[in-house]
Write a protein that holds these residues in place. Structure first.
Motif, mmCIF file in Angstrom:
data_model
loop_
_atom_site.group_PDB
_atom_site.id
_atom_site.type_symbol
_atom_site.label_atom_id
_atom_site.label_comp_id
_atom_site.label_asym_id
_atom_site.label_seq_id
_atom_site.Cartn_x
_atom_site.Cartn_y
_atom_site.Cartn_z
ATOM 1 N N ASN A 82 0.826 -1.115 -0.099
ATOM 2 C CA ASN A 82 0.080 -0.029 0.009
ATOM 3 C C ASN A 82 0.956 1.164 0.071
ATOM 4 O OD1 ASN A 82 -2.599 0.660 -0.051
ATOM 5 N ND2 ASN A 82 -3.291 0.444 1.953
ATOM 6 N N LEU A 83 0.538 2.449 -0.640
ATOM 7 C CA LEU A 83 1.462 3.466 -0.939
ATOM 8 C C LEU A 83 0.602 4.583 -0.974
ATOM 9 C CD1 LEU A 83 4.144 4.788 -1.203
ATOM 10 C CD2 LEU A 83 4.022 4.308 -3.415
ATOM 11 N N ILE A 84 0.546 5.479 0.122
ATOM 12 C CA ILE A 84 -0.254 6.793 -0.214
ATOM 13 C C ILE A 84 0.633 8.070 -0.628
ATOM 14 C CG2 ILE A 84 -1.479 8.391 0.921
ATOM 15 C CD1 ILE A 84 -2.211 5.824 2.960
ATOM 16 N N VAL A 85 0.318 8.704 -1.729
ATOM 17 C CA VAL A 85 0.991 9.796 -2.308
ATOM 18 C C VAL A 85 0.283 10.827 -2.532
ATOM 19 C CG1 VAL A 85 2.938 8.245 -3.121
ATOM 20 C CG2 VAL A 85 0.946 8.633 -4.542
ATOM 21 N N ASN A 86 0.750 12.021 -2.463
ATOM 22 C CA ASN A 86 -0.048 13.130 -3.161
ATOM 23 C C ASN A 86 0.190 13.384 -4.426
ATOM 24 O OD1 ASN A 86 2.206 14.637 -3.735
ATOM 25 N ND2 ASN A 86 2.470 15.347 -1.512
ATOM 26 N N HIS A 87 -0.807 14.156 -5.087
ATOM 27 C CA HIS A 87 -1.179 14.346 -6.560
ATOM 28 C C HIS A 87 0.517 14.670 -7.159
ATOM 29 C CE1 HIS A 87 -5.343 13.748 -7.002
ATOM 30 N NE2 HIS A 87 -5.109 13.914 -5.635
ATOM 31 N N SER A 88 0.898 15.656 -6.607
ATOM 32 C CA SER A 88 2.323 15.992 -7.145
ATOM 33 C C SER A 88 3.531 14.834 -7.233
ATOM 34 C CB SER A 88 2.912 17.229 -6.586
ATOM 35 O OG SER A 88 2.999 17.241 -5.144
ATOM 36 N N GLU A 89 3.402 14.180 -5.892
ATOM 37 C CA GLU A 89 4.393 13.074 -5.869
ATOM 38 C C GLU A 89 4.009 11.838 -6.824
ATOM 39 O OE1 GLU A 89 5.444 13.308 -1.257
ATOM 40 O OE2 GLU A 89 3.683 12.088 -1.594
ATOM 41 N N PHE A 90 2.717 11.693 -7.045
ATOM 42 C CA PHE A 90 2.395 10.818 -7.996
ATOM 43 C C PHE A 90 2.749 10.963 -9.358
ATOM 44 C CE2 PHE A 90 -0.946 8.765 -11.269
ATOM 45 C CZ PHE A 90 -0.892 7.494 -10.425
ATOM 46 N N GLN A 91 3.063 12.352 -9.935
ATOM 47 C CA GLN A 91 3.428 12.422 -11.109
ATOM 48 C C GLN A 91 4.658 12.091 -11.361
ATOM 49 O OE1 GLN A 91 1.432 13.907 -13.505
ATOM 50 N NE2 GLN A 91 -0.155 14.039 -12.173
ATOM 51 N N ARG A 92 5.724 12.296 -10.192
ATOM 52 C CA ARG A 92 7.110 12.009 -10.293
ATOM 53 C C ARG A 92 7.456 10.516 -9.936
ATOM 54 N NH1 ARG A 92 6.812 16.659 -7.283
ATOM 55 N NH2 ARG A 92 7.547 15.465 -5.490
ATOM 56 N N LEU A 93 6.475 9.866 -9.593
ATOM 57 C CA LEU A 93 6.478 8.496 -8.855
ATOM 58 C C LEU A 93 7.236 7.477 -9.874
ATOM 59 C CD1 LEU A 93 5.874 7.042 -6.143
ATOM 60 C CD2 LEU A 93 3.885 6.223 -7.391
ATOM 61 N N SER A 94 8.266 6.928 -9.337
ATOM 62 C CA SER A 94 9.183 5.916 -9.949
ATOM 63 C C SER A 94 9.077 4.607 -9.084
ATOM 64 C CB SER A 94 10.737 6.379 -10.337
ATOM 65 O OG SER A 94 11.179 5.153 -10.491
#
Lengths: 288, 223
Positions: free
Chosen positions: A230-242
């Motif tokens: 399970n991973l919770i990220v905010n919207h801007s982190e999601f764009q950069r998520l690798s």
């Protein structure tokens, strides 16, 4: 209660092996058959429905052997295939009357009583005079299950019954399956994992002709133990998520995105191991 | 359990299965009947009347037989029906025979009425009793074998249409001795006895072969 037993069933078309040495034992209740498209589920259903014969192996129910008495096997089977698109010129009542006659219910009074009961069960009484061609997808499925139930079969086979149904019809159909499964063997073939998780107590995966049985659904889910995060990220982190691994699902909220990730290694520092679902277990089995 | 194997369809169901085309056939017969009465009188040659009545009436049996098997042969959901515990003989060959008899009775009522109105009974010959029946039976079995082997409604109609047209136009010379119009449009090179015998034998062969394939549900399942 008798059991349906499949012993070392094989079926191939040309050089392609569709079913490979399959054995299975089923008691009353809903049994789910999962597998990707082209896995051989429909072929297996057709063999159980005594439409096609296995190349070798035997299907039995009590003392009844499919290879010796396919016509008697058909009398204890109700089958709803993927497409139930027949008899468009009939109305619902006539369609069921036709099937009842072919199932050997020859006395008109008995037939009408049986049809009335089944129409009530599948909630189609109000549409008894409606032409089959005018039924909606969900209503047609219910008509399909009604024709399969005529004659009180001991084994009911339903192939991809919820494909193309809207959520309301899907839930109604699952409830119907639950109701009718208490005293008979119901084989539910599908590639929709949710159908299995919400109705079945046991399931099997058919893949490339081979069958893997899970007597409890938790066993199937547990195949993905230690691999779902399970991973919770905010919207801007999601764009950069690798990340390493595969996103199985995501829930989008106004301030965050919750991701479920299927990966053998920890996909990121913030990821937390979580309880796998049946779908994730199924994916793990297929990929491995 | 064995009792259940005696499944059969009521006449009502059979005709409902055929759909509106059932009445088209009856309408053809009524129109043909009127046409015969308009065109001919009691001094007319019986052969000409047989020609008019027979040629425009005999082939339409295919419009009953082919759609009767459509849902088992040429429908998307046919496997639901193929899984039913029907007896292949009762539900296959016997339906063809039963429908042939019903068609023949209607045909014969028409022919007897024509004969009555035009005073033809004294010109009747022995083959007026049996040859139309055998011709109808032959066309019925040809329709049955077409729908079973092709499992396609349109191909079946094309086969029957082409066969009937070719044979009629050439008086049975185009496609061998299987000539179902010998009663109405005789070929002088053949006798009525020979035609009767050949049509009957081939009809029996057709219905037997069709039923063997009809029994094979895996074959019927193929698209």
């Amino acid at each position: 209660m008798e059991q349906l037993i499949l012993q070392q069933i094989n079926k191939s078309y040309g050089k392609k092996q569709i079913i490979d040495d399959l054995s299975l034992q089923l008691a009353p209740g809903i049994f789910g058959l999962l597998g990707p498209n082209g896995a051989g589920k429909t072929t297996l259903m057709r063999m159980i429905a005594a439409i096609i014969r296995p190349d070798n192996g035997e299907i039995t129910y009590g003392k009844l052997k499919w290879s010796e008495h396919p016509e008697k096997a058909r009398q204890i089977i109700g089958y709803l295939p993927q497409d139930f698109d027949v008899l468009p010129q009939f109305n619902v009542m006539e369609c069921l009357d036709y099937v009842a006659q072919l199932k050997g219910i020859l006395v008109k009074k008995e037939r009408l009583e049986a049809i009335d009961q089944i129409l009530e069960r599948v909630n189609l009484q109000k549409h008894a005079k409606l032409k089959v061609k005018k039924l909606s997808g969900g209503m047609r499925r219910r008509l399909g299950i009604a024709q399969a139930l005529l004659g009180e079969p001991k084994i009911l086979i339903v192939d991809e019954p919820t494909t193309g149904l809207d959520p309301e019809e899907r839930i109604r159909f699952r409830n119907l399956l639950r109701e009718i499964a208490w005293n008979r063997i119901v084989i539910l073939s599908t590639h929709i994992v949710e159908d299995i998780s919400s109705t079945c107590s046991a399931a099997a995966i058919l893949y490339q002709g081979k069958l893997k049985v899970f007597k409890q659904l938790e066993n199937l889910a547990s195949l993905a133990n230690g691999q779902v995060w399970n991973l919770i990220v905010n919207h801007s982190e999601f764009q950069r998520l690798s990340i390493t691994g595969e996103i199985v699902s995501s829930k989008i909220f106004s301030d965050r995105i919750e991701l479920r990730i299927w990966s053998e290694q920890k996909p990121s520092e913030e990821a937390v191991l979580t309880e796998p679902t049946i779908e994730e277990g199924y994916m793990t089995w297929i990929k491995n | 359990m064995d009792q259940k194997l005696k499944s059969k369809l009521s006449f009502f169901m059979e005709f409902k299965l055929v759909g509106g085309i059932f009445w088209v056939t009856i309408l053809f017969m009524i129109l043909n009947f009127c046409l015969v009465l308009i065109r001919f009188d009691s001094t007319s040659e019986i052969n000409l009347i047989r020609n008019q009545w027979g040629t425009l009436t005999l082939p339409w049996i295919c419009l009953w037989i082919i759609p009767m098997f459509q849902d088992l042969a040429d429908a998307r959901g046919k496997e639901a029906l193929l899984s039913l515990p029907y007896n292949h003989f009762t539900f296959g060959a016997m339906r063809v025979i039963r429908t042939t008899i019903i068609y023949f009775i209607i045909f014969y009522i028409g022919w007897c009425s024509v004969s009555l109105f035009l005073n033809l009974f004294d010109q009747w010959e022995w083959f007026d009793f049996v040859l139309p029946l055998v011709s109808i039976f032959f066309l019925a079995t040809l329709s049955f074998i077409s729908i079973v082997l092709t499992r396609n409604l349109m191909y079946s109609y094309i086969i029957i249409g082409v066969f009937c047209s070719m044979q009629y136009m050439t008086r049975g010379s185009a496609l061998g001795p299987l000539y179902p119009f010998h009663w109405s449009f005789p070929n002088s090179a053949r006798t009525y006895e020979d035609n009767l015998f050949i049509l009957l034998c081939v009809s029996i062969i057709f219905i037997t072969i069709s039923n063997i394939f009809f029994k094979n549900r895996a074959f019927m399942l193929k698209k």
